[in-house]
Design a protein around this motif. Sequence first.
Motif, mmCIF file in Angstrom:
data_model
loop_
_atom_site.group_PDB
_atom_site.id
_atom_site.type_symbol
_atom_site.label_atom_id
_atom_site.label_comp_id
_atom_site.label_asym_id
_atom_site.label_seq_id
_atom_site.Cartn_x
_atom_site.Cartn_y
_atom_site.Cartn_z
ATOM 1 N N LEU A 134 1.417 -1.126 0.175
ATOM 2 C CA LEU A 134 -0.235 -0.050 -0.224
ATOM 3 C C LEU A 134 1.240 1.458 -0.221
ATOM 4 C CD1 LEU A 134 -2.864 1.079 0.081
ATOM 5 C CD2 LEU A 134 -2.217 1.147 2.677
ATOM 6 N N LYS A 135 1.717 1.293 0.664
ATOM 7 C CA LYS A 135 2.700 2.642 1.036
ATOM 8 C C LYS A 135 3.771 2.813 -0.359
ATOM 9 C CE LYS A 135 2.609 5.121 3.629
ATOM 10 N NZ LYS A 135 1.539 5.497 4.770
ATOM 11 N N LEU A 136 4.137 1.034 -0.561
ATOM 12 C CA LEU A 136 4.463 1.600 -1.708
ATOM 13 C C LEU A 136 3.409 2.208 -3.306
ATOM 14 C CD1 LEU A 136 6.883 -1.768 -2.048
ATOM 15 C CD2 LEU A 136 7.491 0.481 -1.252
ATOM 16 N N PHE A 137 2.743 2.142 -3.763
ATOM 17 C CA PHE A 137 1.718 2.252 -4.674
ATOM 18 C C PHE A 137 1.119 3.440 -3.890
ATOM 19 C CE2 PHE A 137 -2.539 3.222 -5.974
ATOM 20 C CZ PHE A 137 -2.828 2.674 -7.851
ATOM 21 N N GLU A 138 1.315 3.929 -2.563
ATOM 22 C CA GLU A 138 1.229 5.615 -2.737
ATOM 23 C C GLU A 138 1.834 6.517 -3.232
ATOM 24 O OE1 GLU A 138 -2.117 4.673 1.222
ATOM 25 O OE2 GLU A 138 -0.212 5.559 1.361
ATOM 26 N N VAL A 139 3.327 5.914 -2.851
ATOM 27 C CA VAL A 139 4.193 6.916 -3.016
ATOM 28 C C VAL A 139 4.527 7.495 -4.644
ATOM 29 C CG1 VAL A 139 5.606 6.498 -1.016
ATOM 30 C CG2 VAL A 139 6.035 5.308 -3.520
ATOM 31 N N GLY A 140 3.613 6.158 -5.746
ATOM 32 C CA GLY A 140 3.889 6.671 -6.826
ATOM 33 C C GLY A 140 4.367 5.623 -7.555
ATOM 34 N N LEU A 141 4.557 4.392 -7.460
ATOM 35 C CA LEU A 141 5.788 3.139 -7.819
ATOM 36 C C LEU A 141 4.391 2.695 -8.750
ATOM 37 C CD1 LEU A 141 8.363 1.570 -5.044
ATOM 38 C CD2 LEU A 141 8.817 3.384 -7.449
ATOM 39 N N PRO A 142 4.687 2.283 -9.952
ATOM 40 C CA PRO A 142 3.553 1.293 -10.639
ATOM 41 C C PRO A 142 3.329 -0.214 -9.752
ATOM 42 C CG PRO A 142 5.452 2.104 -11.862
ATOM 43 C CD PRO A 142 6.002 2.572 -10.435
ATOM 44 N N VAL A 143 1.921 -0.257 -10.043
ATOM 45 C CA VAL A 143 1.860 -1.319 -8.947
ATOM 46 C C VAL A 143 2.255 -2.651 -9.023
ATOM 47 C CG1 VAL A 143 -0.148 -2.119 -10.969
ATOM 48 C CG2 VAL A 143 0.059 -2.941 -8.586
ATOM 49 N N LEU A 144 2.475 -2.848 -10.528
ATOM 50 C CA LEU A 144 3.554 -3.989 -10.713
ATOM 51 C C LEU A 144 4.656 -4.071 -10.041
ATOM 52 C CD1 LEU A 144 4.455 -6.407 -12.076
ATOM 53 C CD2 LEU A 144 5.175 -5.430 -13.748
ATOM 54 N N SER B 220 0.778 1.871 10.757
ATOM 55 C CA SER B 220 -0.708 1.805 9.812
ATOM 56 C C SER B 220 -1.739 2.402 10.658
ATOM 57 C CB SER B 220 -1.240 0.989 9.425
ATOM 58 O OG SER B 220 -1.633 -0.305 10.577
ATOM 59 N N GLY B 221 -1.126 2.689 12.586
ATOM 60 C CA GLY B 221 -2.577 3.389 13.568
ATOM 61 C C GLY B 221 -3.592 2.182 13.547
ATOM 62 N N GLY B 222 -3.698 0.891 13.185
ATOM 63 C CA GLY B 222 -4.458 -0.236 13.541
ATOM 64 C C GLY B 222 -5.960 0.266 12.544
ATOM 65 N N LEU B 223 -5.603 0.916 11.814
ATOM 66 C CA LEU B 223 -6.874 1.696 10.763
ATOM 67 C C LEU B 223 -7.131 1.016 9.554
ATOM 68 C CD1 LEU B 223 -6.574 5.599 11.446
ATOM 69 C CD2 LEU B 223 -7.956 3.871 12.264
ATOM 70 N N GLN B 224 -7.967 1.068 8.895
ATOM 71 C CA GLN B 224 -8.903 0.737 7.739
ATOM 72 C C GLN B 224 -7.412 1.694 6.298
ATOM 73 O OE1 GLN B 224 -12.523 -1.168 7.110
ATOM 74 N NE2 GLN B 224 -11.630 -2.534 7.966
ATOM 75 N N LYS B 225 -6.787 1.242 5.478
ATOM 76 C CA LYS B 225 -6.487 2.389 4.481
ATOM 77 C C LYS B 225 -7.264 1.845 3.278
ATOM 78 C CE LYS B 225 -2.756 3.732 7.682
ATOM 79 N NZ LYS B 225 -3.482 5.453 7.338
ATOM 80 N N PRO B 226 -7.989 2.877 2.042
ATOM 81 C CA PRO B 226 -8.256 2.395 1.027
ATOM 82 C C PRO B 226 -7.346 1.956 0.026
ATOM 83 C CG PRO B 226 -9.001 4.324 1.287
ATOM 84 C CD PRO B 226 -8.237 3.852 2.744
#
Length: 342
Positions: free
Chosen positions: A98-108, A155-161
Motif C-alpha cells: 500500500l505504501k509503495l503504491f501511494e508514493v507513486g510506484l507502478p503497481v507491478l 498503520s495506526g490499526g486503521l483501515q486504509k483504502p
Amino acid sequence: MTDLMTEINKSGKRRVKIGTLLVQVRSLSVFIIFALLFFVFFILSPGHRFVSKDNLDVFLALGAEFNIVALAVGMLMISGEFDLSVGSVLVFCSFVFLKLFEVGLPVLVAAILTMVVGGIIGYIHGSITVKAKIPSFITTLGGMMFWRGVTLFWSGGLQKPLETESFPAFTAALTGKIWNFLPVQFVWFIGIMLILMFIVQYHKFGNWIYTTGDNPLAARAMGINTDRVKIICFIVVSFICSFVAVMQIARIGVFTSRAGDGWELKAIAASVVGGTALSGGIGTIFGVFWGALVISIIENGLVVLRIPYAWTYTVFGVVIISSVLIGMYIEKRQMMLGAERT
C-alpha cells in the motif's frame, strides 16, 4: 567411519521411502474426508446453499488465498521447521505494498518490491534459526509478534483504502475470473501447488528437504548444506505470504490490520491433516493440498450452516489431534512392516 555413514544413509533413505508410502495412504484418506465433508455440508445447508454459485466463489477464491500459504508452510515443515509468523508477515507486506503504491510506484513494481521484502523477512527468520541454533518455533513466534506490532504501529490499526480501479488489468490477473466462473485465485493455487510438488517430489532439492527434515546427520554426511536448505524454505514461505498479501489487498481494495490473523495455526493444521509429520521428513505437497482444502471447507461449511464461529476452532482442534494420532498409528505400523522386511 565409512560404514557408519553408509548405515546412516541407508537408514535415512529407508525411512523416507516408508514415509512416502505413509503419506500416499494419508493423501487418499484426506481426499475421502474432503468428499465426505462436501457431501455433509451439501445435505445439511438450508436450500443447499453450500453449492450455490456465490458460496462456491467464496470457497474457491478466499479459500485459495489461505491454501497457497499452507502449501509453503507444508514444505517448510517437511524440512523439520515451523513458521508461526505467516499471518503477521502477510499483513506487514500488505501495508508495504500500500505504501509503495501511494508514493507513486507502478503497481507491478510495488508488487515485486513487496515480494522482495517478503523474501528478505524469510531470510532473516531462517538465518536466525539456523545460525543462532534457536528453535524455529521461538524465532517465528517472535516474528509473529514483531511484524504484527510494527504494522499496527505504522498503520495506526486503521483501515486504509487502495484505488484498485487504477490498475484493472493487474487486479484481474490476481483476482478475476476465467470463463466468468473460475476464480483466478484458485488457478494460482493449482499452479503453485504443481510447482512446489515438482520441486519437493521430483527435484533433487526436494530430496535434500526430505533428508534434512528426516535425519540432519545423514544429510550432512551426504554433503547437503542443511542450513541453506532450511533458509531457502523460510524464504519461500515469506515470499509466498507477500504474494498472497498483494493478491488479497488487490481483491478487497482495503488494507486491514486484521489480515492473516490466525493463519499460522490453520496452515500448520492443514499440513498435519495432509499427512506432514511434525518431526519433519514426511509429507507431500499433494497431501497438504487436500489438507488445506479440508480446513477451508470446514470453515466455509460451518459459516453456511450458521454455526457460531467459535465452534470452528473446536472442530479444528479435534481434526488436528485426530490427524496426529492417526498419523502416528499409521507411521508406527509402517515402521514395523519396514523393519520386518529388512
